[in-house]
Scaffold this active site. Structure first.
Site, short mmCIF file in Angstrom:
data_model
loop_
_atom_site.label_atom_id
_atom_site.label_comp_id
_atom_site.label_asym_id
_atom_site.label_seq_id
_atom_site.Cartn_x
_atom_site.Cartn_y
_atom_site.Cartn_z
N GLY A 230 51.21 -8.99 -22.47
CA GLY A 230 51.93 -10.19 -22.06
C GLY A 230 51.42 -11.44 -22.75
O GLY A 230 52.21 -12.32 -23.12
N GLY B 273 51.43 -3.85 -25.44
CA GLY B 273 50.75 -2.66 -24.95
C GLY B 273 51.25 -1.34 -25.52
O GLY B 273 50.46 -0.52 -25.99
N LYS C 54 64.21 -3.06 -22.86
CA LYS C 54 65.21 -4.05 -22.49
C LYS C 54 65.25 -5.27 -23.40
O LYS C 54 64.21 -5.83 -23.75
CB LYS C 54 64.91 -4.55 -21.08
CG LYS C 54 65.09 -3.50 -20.01
CD LYS C 54 64.83 -4.20 -18.74
CE LYS C 54 64.98 -3.41 -17.50
NZ LYS C 54 64.28 -4.19 -16.45
N ARG D 246 39.54 -2.92 -25.01
CA ARG D 246 39.25 -4.28 -24.52
C ARG D 246 37.75 -4.51 -24.33
O ARG D 246 37.27 -5.63 -24.52
CB ARG D 246 40.00 -4.54 -23.22
CG ARG D 246 41.47 -4.82 -23.45
CD ARG D 246 42.18 -5.07 -22.15
NE ARG D 246 43.51 -5.60 -22.39
CZ ARG D 246 44.39 -5.84 -21.43
NH1 ARG D 246 44.09 -5.59 -20.17
NH2 ARG D 246 45.57 -6.34 -21.73
C1 3PG Z 1 47.03 -7.08 -18.52
O1 3PG Z 1 46.56 -5.95 -18.53
O2 3PG Z 1 48.22 -7.30 -18.73
C2 3PG Z 1 46.09 -8.24 -18.30
O3 3PG Z 1 44.83 -7.78 -18.00
C3 3PG Z 1 46.64 -9.13 -17.22
O4 3PG Z 1 46.79 -8.41 -16.03
P1 3PG Z 1 48.00 -8.76 -15.06
O5 3PG Z 1 49.26 -8.40 -15.82
O6 3PG Z 1 47.78 -7.90 -13.83
O7 3PG Z 1 47.94 -10.22 -14.75
#
Ligand code: 3PG
Ligand code: MG
Length: 405
Positions: A386, A363, A207, A36
């Site tokens: 996400g 991820g 899931k 990142r």
């Molecule tokens: C992540 O790593 O998913 C993003 O940086 C957002 O972080 P968060 O899920 O804690 O909002």
């Protein structure tokens, strides 16, 4: 192009850049995956070269959810200062850090910046107003600079003060997407709006319930959906298979049947793994064997796709125009159950060489691609878990909408 950073007249001006430096650290607070940070470098470099005064904002983890026993923020654990060595190294330039995010002292620090300087401020989530999307807090952040650039794709699905609300303080001539954000959006768009066909989606993870909207969105857009990971067993049980102790979401069996039917009606296929690696326990040193996915013995659980499934899935991928991969094929953090995911990573890399466009989002599948050493062999790896998921589900991300409005 709309909201293009190159259209902003930034020379000599203070530019707030929201980045996502929410990166993994080891026990001595060293960055273990700098993807990142690397991703944000082109935007920062561009601004430095233009002679802007760069003010970086980011969140790091969720400090307000892990307060110290005395109720205070753990400033040692959650300070963004941890990323400075890595950031300075990648940028090839010393980055200054200031241990607060808003207020008079921060303003004085910001006023002392020279053209081309880069300053990183403290974790935006030390202030409750950040996650609440508080307008006053956002206004105080906005006061730090004359321009706002959002390059935090990984946090673009959050309607937080520094990712979204802040942008209402800037008109269109004073805000833009950073280059990472732009590239994430362009790559997702290529997959969703203009995919080279056949378009094959590979979905994994534990899931089904996490992926319902994604599957629905992809049934419209993709030609074939390949399923792996724990979520496969909810489908297999729904079809009447014997899944032993495998993870099954009992309350999602009807939904699984509906999705299979919907696929049939649309003339699309949802592929399930014909065999699995079943284990006698959920443990790295469990006993395991290769069995048909519909005949997992009592007391055993499917933890990876099997040898035949790997072969069949790789065959499906041959000739794909576009591949989207989200989620691992098994419990890949355990060596014994990582080989299905690695086989798919290799298959995706192989077809990418022959001209397939491959986007890896989410991820865990990103981690799997890195672990397999194949990060340079796919077309695009998203920095958003996400955020990419929500984008692919067809949602409008608050961080994106705020720049465009
Ligand atoms: C992540 O790593 O998913 C993003 O940086 C957002 O972080 P968060 O899920 O804690 O909002
Ligand atoms: Mg997260």
């Amino acid at each position: 192009m709309e909201a293009d950073l190159r259209n902003l007249d930034v020379t000599g001006h203070k530019v707030i850049v929201r980045v996502d430096f929410n990166v993994p650290l080891d026990a001595s607070f060293r960055v273990t995956d700098d993807t990142r940070i690397r991703g944000a470098i082109p935007t920062i470099k561009y601004l430095v070269d233009k002679g802007a005064r760069v003010i970086l904002l980011s969140h790091f983890e969720r400090p307000l959810k892990s307060l110290l026993p005395n109720g205070e923020i753990d400033r040692v654990k959650f300070t963004l200062n941890h990323v400075v060595p890595s950031l300075s190294g990648l940028l090839g330039k010393k980055v200054d850090f200031f241990p607060d995010t808003i207020g008079d002292e921060v303003m004085r620090k910001v006023e002392s910046l020279q053209n081309g300087d880069v300053l990183l401020l403290e974790n935006t989530r030390f202030y409750a107003g950040e996650e609440k999307g508080d307008h006053d807090f956002a206004k105080q952040l906005a006061a730090l600079g004359e321009f706002y650039v959002n390059d935090a794709f990984g946090a673009a699905h959050r309607a937080h003060a520094s990712t979204s609300v802040i942008a209402e303080n800037f008109d269109k001539k004073h805000k833009a997407f950073g280059f990472l954000m732009k590239s994430e959006l362009d790559n997702a768009k290529q997959v969703l709006e203009n995919p080279k066909r056949p378009f094959i989606a590979i979905l994994g993870g534990a899931k089904v319930s996490d992926k319902i909207l994604l599957i629905e969105s992809l049934l419209d857009k993709a030609d074939k959906i390949i399923i792996g990971g724990g979520m496969a067993y909810t489908f297999i049980r729904a079809q009447g298979g014997h899944t032993g102790k495998s993870l099954v979401e009992e309350d999602k069996l009807d939904l699984a049947i509906d999705l299979l039917k919907k696929a049939g009606k649309l003339g699309k296929t949802i592929e399930l793994p014909s065999d699995s690696i079943a284990a006698d326990r959920f443990a790295a040193d469990a006993q395991f064997k290769n069995v048909p996915s519909h005949e997992i013995p009592d007391g055993w659980m499917g933890l990876d796709i099997g040898l035949t499934a790997r072969f069949e899935y790789a065959a499906h991928l041959k000739g794909a125009g576009t591949i989207l991969w989200n989620g691992p094929m098994g419990v890949f953090e355990m060596e014994s159950f990582s080989h299905g995911t690695k086989a798919i990573a290799q298959a995706v890399a192989d077809v990418t060489k022959t001209g397939t466009f491959s986007l890896i989002g989410g991820g865990d599948s990103v981690a799997a691609i890195h672990q397999s050493g194949l990060a340079d062999s796919v077309s695009f790896i998203s920095t958003g878990g996400g955020a990419m998921l929500e984008l692919l589900e067809g949602k409008t991300l608050p961080g994106v909408a705020a720049i465009l409005s």
